[in-house]
Write a protein that holds these residues in place. Structure first.
Motif, PDB file in Angstrom:
ATOM      1  N   ALA A 233       0.830  -1.202   0.000  1.00 22.23           N
ATOM      2  CA  ALA A 233       0.000   0.000   0.000  1.00 22.23           C
ATOM      3  C   ALA A 233       0.866   1.255   0.000  1.00 22.23           C
ATOM      4  O   ALA A 233       0.558   2.245  -0.679  1.00 22.23           O
ATOM      5  CB  ALA A 233      -0.933  -0.007   1.205  1.00 22.23           C
ATOM      6  N   GLY A 234       1.962   1.219   0.765  1.00 21.62           N
ATOM      7  CA  GLY A 234       2.860   2.372   0.800  1.00 21.62           C
ATOM      8  C   GLY A 234       3.482   2.652  -0.549  1.00 21.62           C
ATOM      9  O   GLY A 234       3.610   3.812  -0.964  1.00 21.62           O
ATOM     10  N   VAL A 235       3.888   1.592  -1.255  1.00 24.46           N
ATOM     11  CA  VAL A 235       4.480   1.759  -2.582  1.00 24.46           C
ATOM     12  C   VAL A 235       3.449   2.319  -3.564  1.00 24.46           C
ATOM     13  O   VAL A 235       3.762   3.211  -4.368  1.00 24.46           O
ATOM     14  CB  VAL A 235       5.037   0.416  -3.096  1.00 24.46           C
ATOM     15  CG1 VAL A 235       5.401   0.506  -4.577  1.00 24.46           C
ATOM     16  CG2 VAL A 235       6.271   0.016  -2.290  1.00 24.46           C
ATOM     17  N   LEU A 236       2.219   1.829  -3.514  1.00 26.36           N
ATOM     18  CA  LEU A 236       1.174   2.337  -4.402  1.00 26.36           C
ATOM     19  C   LEU A 236       0.929   3.825  -4.158  1.00 26.36           C
ATOM     20  O   LEU A 236       0.783   4.613  -5.104  1.00 26.36           O
ATOM     21  CB  LEU A 236      -0.124   1.558  -4.193  1.00 26.36           C
ATOM     22  CG  LEU A 236      -0.169   0.144  -4.771  1.00 26.36           C
ATOM     23  CD1 LEU A 236      -1.400  -0.592  -4.271  1.00 26.36           C
ATOM     24  CD2 LEU A 236      -0.159   0.202  -6.297  1.00 26.36           C
ATOM     25  N   PHE A 237       0.867   4.205  -2.885  1.00 25.07           N
ATOM     26  CA  PHE A 237       0.665   5.618  -2.551  1.00 25.07           C
ATOM     27  C   PHE A 237       1.845   6.456  -3.040  1.00 25.07           C
ATOM     28  O   PHE A 237       1.667   7.560  -3.582  1.00 25.07           O
ATOM     29  CB  PHE A 237       0.500   5.760  -1.041  1.00 25.07           C
ATOM     30  CG  PHE A 237       0.027   7.116  -0.603  1.00 25.07           C
ATOM     31  CD1 PHE A 237      -1.277   7.518  -0.831  1.00 25.07           C
ATOM     32  CD2 PHE A 237       0.892   7.990   0.033  1.00 25.07           C
ATOM     33  CE1 PHE A 237      -1.714   8.774  -0.423  1.00 25.07           C
ATOM     34  CE2 PHE A 237       0.469   9.240   0.441  1.00 25.07           C
ATOM     35  CZ  PHE A 237      -0.842   9.633   0.215  1.00 25.07           C
ATOM     36  N   ALA A 238       3.068   5.926  -2.883  1.00 23.99           N
ATOM     37  CA  ALA A 238       4.265   6.635  -3.339  1.00 23.99           C
ATOM     38  C   ALA A 238       4.275   6.790  -4.857  1.00 23.99           C
ATOM     39  O   ALA A 238       4.660   7.843  -5.386  1.00 23.99           O
ATOM     40  CB  ALA A 238       5.518   5.882  -2.879  1.00 23.99           C
ATOM     41  N   LEU A 239       3.854   5.758  -5.581  1.00 19.23           N
ATOM     42  CA  LEU A 239       3.797   5.845  -7.046  1.00 19.23           C
ATOM     43  C   LEU A 239       2.797   6.904  -7.495  1.00 19.23           C
ATOM     44  O   LEU A 239       3.023   7.610  -8.486  1.00 19.23           O
ATOM     45  CB  LEU A 239       3.427   4.481  -7.635  1.00 19.23           C
ATOM     46  CG  LEU A 239       4.493   3.386  -7.519  1.00 19.23           C
ATOM     47  CD1 LEU A 239       3.948   2.057  -8.029  1.00 19.23           C
ATOM     48  CD2 LEU A 239       5.752   3.774  -8.294  1.00 19.23           C
ATOM     49  N   GLY A 240       1.691   7.027  -6.761  1.00 16.43           N
ATOM     50  CA  GLY A 240       0.742   8.087  -7.076  1.00 16.43           C
ATOM     51  C   GLY A 240       1.345   9.462  -6.881  1.00 16.43           C
ATOM     52  O   GLY A 240       1.180  10.361  -7.713  1.00 16.43           O
TER      53      GLY A 240
END
Length: 208
Positions: free
Chosen positions: A38-45
């Protein structure tokens, strides 16, 4: 610009990106609450939003600087003022007893978490101002499209490193505990570096 100056600029950009703010706090909180994915997805956004502003600033600032030389100096001093603001903010945080990580964890489906990350930067006016200021600080007023593209990619790599590192690091309990113990030292270091970078910009004559 020498290789040493480029490295110094990249490090200043990385430190600015790594300092506590909506993006870093959101990534850290989401990673701690929901895990690394989830953290990586948020960072990619967030990186998507940052790329949007970085490219828009490169196109817009390039045209403005060629048409109006005074824009170059305005953005330069705006960048110095913003760094001084970050220095004061970091110093205040270092002297505070409040915990450094107080962001809100982002929940929802993977696509929603990613979209929320993108919105963090797309709705943050400081993002485009920071890109415009860094272009003015690092490039001459008549910089070519190639120069702008290089500087965008060069600086953007720092954002990739910072935001993805936050996602990976703050999904580890040991890292969070270590940061909590050393928070004041981190903030004090940020304050010193931001202040030095701001003074450097204000006292160095940049060829146009």
């Amino acid at each position: 610009m020498s290789g040493f100056e480029l490295v110094a600029i990249w490090l200043a950009w990385v430190f600015a990106g790594a300092s506590p703010g909506p993006a870093t706090l959101g990534i850290a909180s989401t990673s701690m609450a929901l895990g690394r994915r989830a953290g990586v997805l948020f960072a990619l956004g967030i990186l998507t939003g940052g790329a949007t502003w970085g490219i828009a600033a490169a196109l817009g600032v390039s045209a403005l600087m060629l048409a109006h030389a005074w824009v170059f100096e305005v953005l330069r001093y705006a960048g110095a003022a913003y760094l001084m603001y970050l220095a004061a903010k970091s110093l205040r945080s270092a002297m505070s007893d409040k915990p450094g990580l107080t962001g809100k964890a982002q929940t929802g489906t993977p696509s929603r978490i990613y979209a929320k990350g993108a919105l963090v930067h797309l709705t943050n006016p400081k993002a485009i101002l920071s890109w415009g200021a860094i272009y003015a600080i690092t490039l001459p007023a008549d910089a070519s499209g190639t120069d702008l593209a290089f500087m965008f990619c060069f600086l953007y790599s720092g954002g990739v490193l910072v935001f993805l590192s936050y996602a990976f690091l703050f999904s580890s309990g040991k890292v969070v505990q270590g940061y909590t113990r050393m928070r004041r030292w981190f903030e004090a270091t940020f304050a010193l570096l931001f202040g030095a970078a701001s003074l450097k910009i204000l006292t160095t004559r940049i060829a146009a």
